[in-house]
Design a protein around this motif. Structure first.
Motif, short mmCIF file in Angstrom:
data_model
loop_
_atom_site.label_atom_id
_atom_site.label_comp_id
_atom_site.label_asym_id
_atom_site.label_seq_id
_atom_site.Cartn_x
_atom_site.Cartn_y
_atom_site.Cartn_z
N ARG A 199 22.45 24.44 -34.04
CA ARG A 199 23.66 24.75 -33.30
C ARG A 199 23.65 26.23 -32.92
NH1 ARG A 199 28.94 26.38 -34.68
NH2 ARG A 199 28.44 26.30 -36.91
N LYS A 200 23.89 26.50 -31.66
CA LYS A 200 23.79 27.87 -31.15
C LYS A 200 24.87 28.75 -31.75
CE LYS A 200 23.23 30.39 -26.79
NZ LYS A 200 23.20 30.28 -25.32
N ARG A 201 24.44 29.89 -32.32
CA ARG A 201 25.38 30.83 -32.93
C ARG A 201 25.25 32.23 -32.35
NH1 ARG A 201 26.16 29.44 -39.36
NH2 ARG A 201 26.49 27.20 -39.10
N VAL A 202 24.46 32.36 -31.32
CA VAL A 202 24.22 33.67 -30.69
C VAL A 202 24.55 33.58 -29.21
CG1 VAL A 202 22.46 35.34 -30.05
CG2 VAL A 202 22.46 34.37 -32.35
N GLN A 203 25.34 34.51 -28.74
CA GLN A 203 25.62 34.63 -27.31
C GLN A 203 24.83 35.83 -26.78
OE1 GLN A 203 27.39 32.39 -25.59
NE2 GLN A 203 27.75 31.24 -27.47
N ALA A 205 22.67 34.81 -38.82
CA ALA A 205 23.90 34.13 -38.39
C ALA A 205 23.77 32.62 -38.48
CB ALA A 205 24.23 34.54 -36.96
N TYR A 206 22.55 32.11 -38.47
CA TYR A 206 22.34 30.66 -38.49
C TYR A 206 22.42 30.07 -39.89
CZ TYR A 206 21.04 30.71 -33.58
OH TYR A 206 21.07 30.82 -32.21
N VAL A 207 22.38 30.89 -40.91
CA VAL A 207 22.39 30.36 -42.28
C VAL A 207 23.61 30.80 -43.08
CG1 VAL A 207 19.89 30.17 -42.35
CG2 VAL A 207 20.98 32.26 -43.17
#
Length: 338
Positions: free
Chosen positions: A246-250, A268-270
């Motif tokens: 799931r995308k967590r970075v813009q 940020a992904y974990v």
């Protein structure tokens, strides 16, 4: 691409060589230039002082951590350094059964050997793997070509046959690296089908090669590319984050990231909650300072000696936010400092 989370240019510290500096920065989240002279030799002088890294943060979230690399374990202390950085297991080229005499390991060969080991962990929970690929390392010696060979891509301007043939060698190796990355993605997709676990792949360049930066003439050979280089900083490479997680970075296309920021983006992904985010101060630093904490690269100068490009003291003006970064690092206990 639908799998892309972030893609853009990447600002790195070393020019031409110095992989260990980039490895330190991407795993610890700290710019090696913060440590002055010691930052030139991160695996030997800084690694023993490291207390917490992105790898430790991964382990806290239940990840099995492994490093695979082409170098011999004693090359700039990489074997011990990977232990200091937190990897539970690390496999140098010799442990992978590869010939490590010189930079002659192909990227697909290393990937095949590494994935043979990685497959044993498929059902042991989430994994965090680091792969070091070196096939496109300098030098890019011109290959002997059949007289009927026609090169598809050539340089414009004052390029000689030596320039074009050296470029061709580089592009051949790029294709080989692409094969290795495709093998890794196929593996991730297979694991996802078996376990339901999505994946995130982060590919980045640790430095531009000496062959094209003019920083070690014995690696340049008969072709000097300086006259053909455009206004592209010799400290800029690229990064690409992609996968099914799931995308967590813009990220805006084309924005340049500093290498130390990648650890925060990956973290940020974990992180299950905001308090578990790895070094959020780095995101603030990138916003305040831009990709280079020490001013423009033009102020850094590019010397032709190997040592001078590994942490030259001729930096530009330091970003005022560095003080806040260092205080945050101290509070988080990243290093054992006196």
């Amino acid at each position: 691409q639908p799998l892309t989370h972030a893609l853009g240019p990447l600002f790195v510290t070393p020019i031409g060589g110095g992989t260990w500096m980039s490895e330190f920065e991407v795993l610890t989240g700290m710019d090696s230039r913060l440590f002055g002279f010691h930052g030139r030799y991160t695996h030997t002088m800084l690694a023993p002082l490291v207390k917490r890294t992105l790898v430790h943060a991964m382990r806290e979230q239940g990840y099995v951590t492994t490093a695979y690399y082409a170098s011999q374990a004693n090359f700039f202390n990489i074997g011990k350094a990977m232990e200091y950085y937190g990897f539970e297991r690390n496999y140098p080229g010799t442990a992978l059964g590869l010939n490590t005499k010189g930079w002659n390991i192909t990227d697909p060969g290393l990937m095949d050997a590494a994935l043979a080991i990685a497959r044993k962990d498929e059902r042991k929970g989430p994994v965090f793997n680091y792969f070091q690929l070196v096939e496109n390392h300098s030098p890019h010696s011109c290959k002997k070509r059949d007289t009927s060979y026609q090169q598809e891509i050539t340089l414009t301007g004052p390029a000689t046959k030596a320039h074009n043939c050296q470029l061709d060698t580089y592009l051949d190796r790029v294709k080989s690296t692409e094969v290795a990355v495709r093998k890794l993605m196929d593996y991730f997709e297979g694991v996802e089908r078996k376990t339901g676990r999505p994946y995130l792949l982060v590919v980045f360049g640790d430095h531009q090669p000496h062959s094209f930066t003019g920083t070690r003439t014995e690696y340049t050979g008969a072709a000097d590319f300086q006259a053909m280089r455009k206004a592209v900083d010799p400290r800029v490479t690229f990064f690409h984050m992609l996968g099914t997680a799931r995308k967590r970075v813009q990220w805006r296309d084309g924005d340049m990231a500093p290498l130390y920021l990648l650890s925060t983006l990956i973290g940020a992904y974990v992180a299950a909650k905001p308090q578990q985010q790895f070094l959020p101060v780095n995101a603030k630093a990138a916003a305040e300072c831009g990709p280079n904490l020490f001013g423009t690269s033009a102020a850094l100068g590019v010397d032709t000696t190997y040592q001078s490009v590994l942490g030259s003291t001729r930096h530009g003006r330091a970003c005022p936010f560095i003080g806040s970064m260092v205080r945050s690092y101290r509070r988080d206990g990243l290093m054992r400092l006196h």
